[in-house]
Design a protein around this motif. Sequence first.
Motif, PDB file in Angstrom:
ATOM      1  N   GLU A  43       0.870  -1.012  -0.041  1.00  0.00           N
ATOM      2  CA  GLU A  43       0.085   0.045   0.081  1.00  0.00           C
ATOM      3  C   GLU A  43       0.983   1.044  -0.006  1.00  0.00           C
ATOM      4  N   THR A  44       0.360   2.348  -0.368  1.00  0.00           N
ATOM      5  CA  THR A  44       1.126   3.647  -0.341  1.00  0.00           C
ATOM      6  C   THR A  44       1.972   3.967   0.635  1.00  0.00           C
ATOM      7  N   ARG A  45       1.480   3.912   1.860  1.00  0.00           N
ATOM      8  CA  ARG A  45       2.237   4.210   3.065  1.00  0.00           C
ATOM      9  C   ARG A  45       3.397   3.341   3.022  1.00  0.00           C
ATOM     10  N   LEU A  87       5.687   4.614   0.195  1.00  0.00           N
ATOM     11  CA  LEU A  87       6.439   5.652   0.534  1.00  0.00           C
ATOM     12  C   LEU A  87       7.582   5.498   1.661  1.00  0.00           C
ATOM     13  N   ALA A 137       5.724  13.716   1.794  1.00  0.00           N
ATOM     14  CA  ALA A 137       4.412  12.741   1.148  1.00  0.00           C
ATOM     15  C   ALA A 137       3.767  11.902   2.614  1.00  0.00           C
ATOM     16  N   LEU A 138       4.885  11.162   2.842  1.00  0.00           N
ATOM     17  CA  LEU A 138       4.551  10.106   3.921  1.00  0.00           C
ATOM     18  C   LEU A 138       3.922  10.837   5.062  1.00  0.00           C
ATOM     19  N   ARG A 139       4.699  12.081   5.588  1.00  0.00           N
ATOM     20  CA  ARG A 139       3.984  12.762   6.833  1.00  0.00           C
ATOM     21  C   ARG A 139       2.654  13.182   6.678  1.00  0.00           C
ATOM     22  N   ASP A 140       2.411  13.581   5.229  1.00  0.00           N
ATOM     23  CA  ASP A 140       1.029  14.386   5.076  1.00  0.00           C
ATOM     24  C   ASP A 140       0.045  12.922   4.788  1.00  0.00           C
ATOM     25  N   LEU A 141       0.630  11.940   4.410  1.00  0.00           N
ATOM     26  CA  LEU A 141      -0.283  10.771   4.151  1.00  0.00           C
ATOM     27  C   LEU A 141      -0.706  10.334   5.736  1.00  0.00           C
ATOM     28  N   ALA A 142       0.415  10.138   6.761  1.00  0.00           N
ATOM     29  CA  ALA A 142      -0.066  10.048   8.126  1.00  0.00           C
ATOM     30  C   ALA A 142      -1.086  10.788   8.673  1.00  0.00           C
ATOM     31  N   PRO A 182      -3.389  13.342   7.329  1.00  0.00           N
ATOM     32  CA  PRO A 182      -4.137  14.172   6.143  1.00  0.00           C
ATOM     33  C   PRO A 182      -5.229  15.186   6.481  1.00  0.00           C
TER      34      PRO A 182
END
Length: 166
Positions: A87-89, A92, A143-148, A150
């Motif tokens: 998955e994306t997380r 990343l 991007a990883l922080r933003d995904l964590a 949102p």
Amino acid sequence: MPGPTTRSTIVQRSESLVADVRAALAAEAVAVQRYTYFAQVAEIEGHTEIAVLFADLAQSIGCVAHGHLDVLGDTADTADAGRDVGETRLNLATSVAGAMKDAHEGYPGLASAAYGEGRTDVASWLTTLAALKKAHVAKLDAALRDLAAPTSAILNGAPGTEETSD
């Protein structure tokens, strides 16, 4: 008699197979880049038909590489520390780790070796790539922080998230 074996079950049972699929992925990735480069050279030299051939082959091999990534994504459940595609997380996080290693170990080591051989031109190029990888790390990590988190952009009043009153 046991039932049919799924692709993911096969891969879970064999570390050797996982290693072989990873090697095949690496070879296909190199082939995609080589064919893409060859297509550009052929185009520059005016060999349009050959450029199209190389570009088509690169795209086809890219699909093969995506299949290998699918197999690797099916290697184990999410608790398996060896899994690095999914998955994306996870993708990343894996990308951050790989780019960090390239930025801090891989390219600096190559640059040092090039300097040691008196190839300052190559060393300079490799040093530039290390800096590029550091920039990639920053982008991927953000991007990883933003995904964590949102909703943090909304809570922190990021541009475009302000409430308007009528």
